[in-house]
Write an enzyme that holds these catalytic residues in place. Structure first.
Site, mmCIF file in Angstrom:
data_model
loop_
_atom_site.group_PDB
_atom_site.id
_atom_site.type_symbol
_atom_site.label_atom_id
_atom_site.label_comp_id
_atom_site.label_asym_id
_atom_site.label_seq_id
_atom_site.Cartn_x
_atom_site.Cartn_y
_atom_site.Cartn_z
ATOM 1 N N PHE B 116 0.835 -1.187 0.000
ATOM 2 C CA PHE B 116 0.000 0.000 0.000
ATOM 3 C C PHE B 116 0.871 1.238 0.000
ATOM 4 C CE2 PHE B 116 -4.590 0.991 0.778
ATOM 5 C CZ PHE B 116 -5.092 -0.073 0.066
ATOM 6 N N GLN B 229 -8.298 14.824 3.288
ATOM 7 C CA GLN B 229 -7.621 14.009 2.278
ATOM 8 C C GLN B 229 -8.427 13.890 0.987
ATOM 9 O OE1 GLN B 229 -6.885 9.498 2.836
ATOM 10 N NE2 GLN B 229 -4.853 10.421 2.846
ATOM 11 N N HIS B 231 -8.528 11.606 -2.167
ATOM 12 C CA HIS B 231 -8.010 10.331 -2.662
ATOM 13 C C HIS B 231 -7.645 10.516 -4.126
ATOM 14 C CE1 HIS B 231 -7.689 6.097 -3.665
ATOM 15 N NE2 HIS B 231 -7.765 5.802 -2.385
ATOM 16 N N LEU B 241 -14.984 5.629 -5.105
ATOM 17 C CA LEU B 241 -13.596 5.253 -4.820
ATOM 18 C C LEU B 241 -13.126 4.085 -5.690
ATOM 19 C CD1 LEU B 241 -11.124 5.435 -2.886
ATOM 20 C CD2 LEU B 241 -12.333 3.852 -1.392
ATOM 21 N N GLU B 244 -6.842 2.107 -3.618
ATOM 22 C CA GLU B 244 -5.392 2.192 -3.726
ATOM 23 C C GLU B 244 -4.784 0.797 -3.943
ATOM 24 O OE1 GLU B 244 -3.562 5.023 -1.049
ATOM 25 O OE2 GLU B 244 -2.112 3.500 -0.417
ATOM 26 N N ARG B 275 -0.756 9.582 -0.321
ATOM 27 C CA ARG B 275 -1.918 10.056 -1.080
ATOM 28 C C ARG B 275 -1.876 11.534 -1.419
ATOM 29 N NH1 ARG B 275 -6.802 6.582 1.809
ATOM 30 N NH2 ARG B 275 -6.298 4.644 0.722
ATOM 31 N N HIS B 339 -12.169 12.491 0.358
ATOM 32 C CA HIS B 339 -12.258 11.099 0.780
ATOM 33 C C HIS B 339 -12.291 10.912 2.296
ATOM 34 C CE1 HIS B 339 -11.676 6.808 0.667
ATOM 35 N NE2 HIS B 339 -10.498 6.867 1.263
ATOM 36 N N ARG B 374 -3.198 10.799 5.951
ATOM 37 C CA ARG B 374 -3.343 9.412 6.402
ATOM 38 C C ARG B 374 -2.811 8.449 5.346
ATOM 39 N NH1 ARG B 374 -6.892 5.516 5.289
ATOM 40 N NH2 ARG B 374 -8.503 6.825 4.356
#
Lengths: 320, 560
Positions: B116, B229, B231, B241, B244, B275, B339, B374
């Site tokens: 990730f 955030q 995304h 979404l 990721e 991100r 997001h 995050r």
């Protein structure tokens, strides 16, 4: 483009609460989902229209309803796919669940049935220090069942629930399969015993509606059939459903086609005192069939290629 | 009037709320959960990619996870809190597995991992691309087993404060339209984020930030609200979404020239930079004319059909449903979209807010483990670790809290407000119009790239929207399932959240994490290793500061 939504509405607070259809004509874009158009009605035409929705991405399970006569997620259904050249789309609340208001139904019976299958892992003891070791294939297989978002579409369109509200129904049984099929769960026997009772796996009529309407490909009926196989294998074969299945296969193996007359005593058990009721109950049905010349022949002949049928059975048996 | 009374009341039934409930129940408290939607409808189910944990039993090091999190946060995360989260991650993961989560496995049957963003090591554990849903279902199973009471489809309208302590809530029962007082010695807010303050957003329509707003109104501090955030990969059109995990499994980001443009922005980590970095890169490509129809392309074709259909089946379904793209055959158009909010109600590592008796966990809280940005797959971890800690702590607190008299008249203010909303003469305005204008404003001025003028414009616009809200009528006067009333009340909370985001953003005179100012593009460690606190005051939001907690890692230049 324009679409007319014929929405089945119900207002419990009106003087004489009565379900009725109300039509709303709105401008929509080609890519609109049914949910997009309902939100447009709610935001621009009638704020009192009640429906549940949240994620718009077929994962929260809030917006199940009937569109053109079939349960579906409104957010996953493109308007254009249900318009079929017409400009009108019929939208109704789910069935088999009491309507609270407009498209909002009471899902308490749904959740009660989920609760009935003891929906939590009952793992082998002692717990390992790290994770349980389990084959990835089993986990990937279960992911397909875990994909159930509990939207209620299958329950809405279940043809058994329509006549017997006690049936556990496709969603709860698929949930039960999720545990029976889990290599970590240790309560298989107990679960299968309970599921073999009235209201359980043998009450499904295999109509396929739940498989058709499930928006997530969970295929509840296939899970119910898998539970039946496991129940019989685990020795829970003393009920009508299991005996019916075995009688069906025995008779076809014997003559190559179904001997419907012998099917009945084989299913109910000829010398079982408890079966007297159901057996006698078949008599009026037999008489009606006779009157309409639909009674199966008393002398059941084997089909010409019956040997080949038996060979197929042998091969399948050998594989088990 | 029926009296409801508990030791611990958990508001919200997503992952943090359910984990808190289970912990409080295990701690012997009389615990109940109150939620405006059925627990499994909660927005946690939209989390796709996975949950991070360094399993020391297989040689991973939680220090390394913590450092990646600190760097990901752009050094704004409190390092003591990050150490708590990362060191407890392994046990948390195994506990979830034992509860029944069907994590994907490796070939030997052990838990499988994927990579990730913002991390060099593959330590993200997952259930295909429906990890949030799989966790949510399993926690709900545990709730069913525990038989904790659930007030389902009840909307909390305010916190009950007695002598400076939180002692319960006032709530609207949607099915009947009745207002109720629920007394509780401790209240845990687990109401999730506030993504719908922006339009578009990956968040569900229910994600309206009322927990943050309610705590704020009751006097609690919100912290780092400017950290929102975006995304990098949300679907063209409706902004859904696209996990990721697609990039974790190896997908590319391509511009209109077919280049993997992340080379320019993050030569080492490429598509798996954190991100904020990837979102800025994507937005820059679009702004500089190398986009495709307002988007760039996410290309999974080289991953092969089998991987896509087993590990990324949900986003494949979404791409097919909404833009008619089969990911194995075609790249899919994506752009950055609102997001997650790193900011939230300020808490300590046990979920305690600045108000006695009031706790918070999950996205509505700010511990702070995410700081300015995050990392993907740290949010699920956050919900479970701090959900559990807050449930445990609240149960302990409640056991010693003693009784307090509470007058039933505490519901009068909310009752009068509802009456007022319903008695106003409807004009041309509607909750939907105000909500859309708010979302557009925030998305235009307080987004990936920000500047003084834009943020000033946003603050003024939000204040004007608040004035419009003060005149707004609810057109539907019914009692049963009145969503018009519900959405109007949500909007009131959202406007408060929007305002705190704007004023916090204006206050931070540097660029850090998700807060990137084109007029002040540098990070300023000398002056801004500080959290921004915002309190409600009669004059409006008032700003305060708090130093970031540093344990082991001094700020470094941040590159990926």
């Amino acid at each position: 483009m324009q679409v007319t939504l014929a929405i089945k509405r119900f207002n419990p607070e009106s003087d004489k609460p009565q379900p009725h259809y109300e039509e709303f004509t709105v401008d929509v874009e080609e890519h609109f989902t049914v949910l997009d158009s309902l939100i447009k009605v709610r935001e621009e035409v009638d704020e009192s229209l009640a429906l549940r929705c949240s994620c718009r991405a077929s994962i929260c399970g809030s917006c199940a309803m009937r569109v053109e006569g079939h349960a579906t997620l409104a957010c996953k259904t493109k308007l254009i796919s249900v318009m079929d050249g017409q400009s009108k789309v019929r939208i109704e609340p789910m069935t088999n669940q009491p309507v609270i208001k407009d498209l909002v139904v009471d899902m308490k019976p749904f959740w009660d049935k989920i609760r009935d299958v003891e929906p939590w892992l009952q793992p082998q003891e002692p717990e390992p220090e790290d994770e349980y070791i389990a084959p990835n294939e089993a986990m990937i297989h279960l992911t397909g069942v875990m994909g159930c978002i509990m939207c209620g579409a299958c329950v809405s369109d279940c043809t058994v629930l329509e006549v017997d509200p006690n049936f556990l129904g496709p969603a709860a049984l698929a949930k039960a399969y999720r545990f029976v099929g889990d290599p970590r769960d240790d309560a298989d026997k107990h679960r299968l015993k309970e599921l073999s009772k009235y209201t359980g796996i043998w009450d499904c009529t295999r109509c396929y509606e739940c498989v058709e309407v499930c928006p997530k490909g969970v295929a509840p009926m296939d899970r119910i059939m898998a539970l039946r196989d496991r129940a019989i294998a685990a020795g829970f074969d003393g009920n009508y459903g299991a005996r019916h299945t075995e009688a069906f296969s025995d008779l076809v193996e014997h003559s190559g086609w179904l001997d419907e007359l012998r099917m009945i005593p084989k299913t109910f058990g000829m010398f079982n005192p408890l079966s007297l009721g159901p057996l006698l109950g078949m008599i009026p049905i037999g008489l009606r069939a006779l009157r309409r010349r639909k009674l199966p022949p008393i002398r059941h002949k084997s089909i010409p290629g019956v040997k080949n049928v038996r060979r197929i059975f042998k091969k399948v048996e050998a594989r088990k | 009037m029926a009296v409801y009374e508990h030791d611990v009341l958990v508001v919200g039934a997503g992952l943090a709320g359910m984990r808190a409930t289970i912990a409080a129940d295990a701690g012997g408290a009389n615990v109940a959960m109150i939620t405006k939607v059925h627990p499994v409808r909660s927005h946690s189910n939209a989390a796709q990619g996975g949950i991070n944990a360094a399993l020391t039993s297989r040689g991973d090091d939680w220090d390394d996870h913590a450092l990646a999190t600190v760097k990901g946060s752009d050094y704004l995360g409190d390092q003591d809190a990050i150490e708590v989260m990362c060191s407890e991650a392994g046990d948390t993961l195994i506990e979830l597995e034992h509860m029944g989560v069907i994590f994907n496995r490796d070939e030997e049957g052990h838990l499988g991992t994927r990579r990730f963003g913002g991390q060099e090591v593959a330590r993200t554990f997952f259930v295909a691309d429906i990890t949030g849903q799989a966790l949510l279902q399993v926690l709900y199973e545990q709730i069913v087993k525990s038989q904790a009471r659930i007030y389902e489809e009840w909307f909390v309208t305010s916190l009950v404060m007695v002598d400076g302590q939180c002692r319960g809530v006032v709530a609207l029962e949607l099915m009947t339209g009745q207002l109720h007082l629920i007394k509780s010695k401790a209240v845990i807010l687990a109401t999730g984020g506030s993504g719908r303050v922006y339009e578009p957003s990956t968040n569900g329509l229910i994600v309206t930030g009322e927990g943050m707003a309610m705590a704020y109104r009751a006097g609690a501090a919100l912290m780092d609200m400017e950290m929102v955030q975006y995304h990098p990969t949300t679907l063209k059109g409706n902004g859904i979404l696209m996990t990721e995990a697609a990039r974790g499994e190896g997908a590319y980001l391509l511009n209109s020239e077919g280049d993997r443009f992340m080379e320019k922005y993050a030569p080492n980590m490429m598509e798996l930079a954190s991100r904020d970095v990837v979102s800025r890169a994507v937005q820059t490509e679009i702004n500089e004319g190398r986009g495709v129809d307002g988007c760039v392309l996410l290309d999974l074709r080289h991953l092969g059909r089998e991987l896509i259909e087993t590990k990324l089946s949900y986003i494949n379904e979404v791409a097919l449903d909404f833009v008619n793209v089969n990911l194995a055959d075609q790249p899919v158009p994506i752009r950055p979209g609102c997001h997650y909010i790193m900011g939230g109600i300020k808490t300590d590592v046990n979920g305690a807010t600045t108000i006695p008796g009031l706790y918070a966990a999950g996205e509505c809280a700010n511990v702070s483990v995410h700081g300015g940005n995050r990392l993907g797959a740290n949010s699920l971890l956050d919900t479970i670790v701090f959900g559990r800690r807050s449930g445990h702590t609240a149960a302990t607190y409640a056991a010693e809290a003693g009784e307090k008299a509470i007058s039933e008249s505490v519901i009068n203010a909310d009752r009068d407000f509802i009456k007022l909303l319903m008695s106003r003469e409807p004009g041309n305005d509607s909750w939907a119009k105000i909500r859309r204008d708010m979302g557009d404003t925030m998305n235009e001025h307080v987004a990936v790239f920000r500047n003084e003028d834009g943020m000033q414009t946003a603050v003024k616009a939000i204040l004007q929207l608040k004035e419009r809200f003060a005149q707004l009528a609810v057109r539907d006067n019914s009692q049963v399932f009145n969503t018009s009333l519900l959405f109007t009340m949500e909007l009131g909370f959202m406007l408060d959240v929007a305002e705190t985001i704007c004023v916090s953003a204006l206050a931070r005179k540097e660029s850090r994490g998700a807060h990137y100012r084109t007029d002040i593009p540098e990070r300023d460690d000398e002056n801004w290793m500080r959290h921004i606190l915002v309190h409600a005051s009669p004059e409006g939001p008032s700003i305060d500061y708090l130093p970031v907690v540093i344990t082991r890692w001094q700020p470094q230049a941040r590159s990926y």
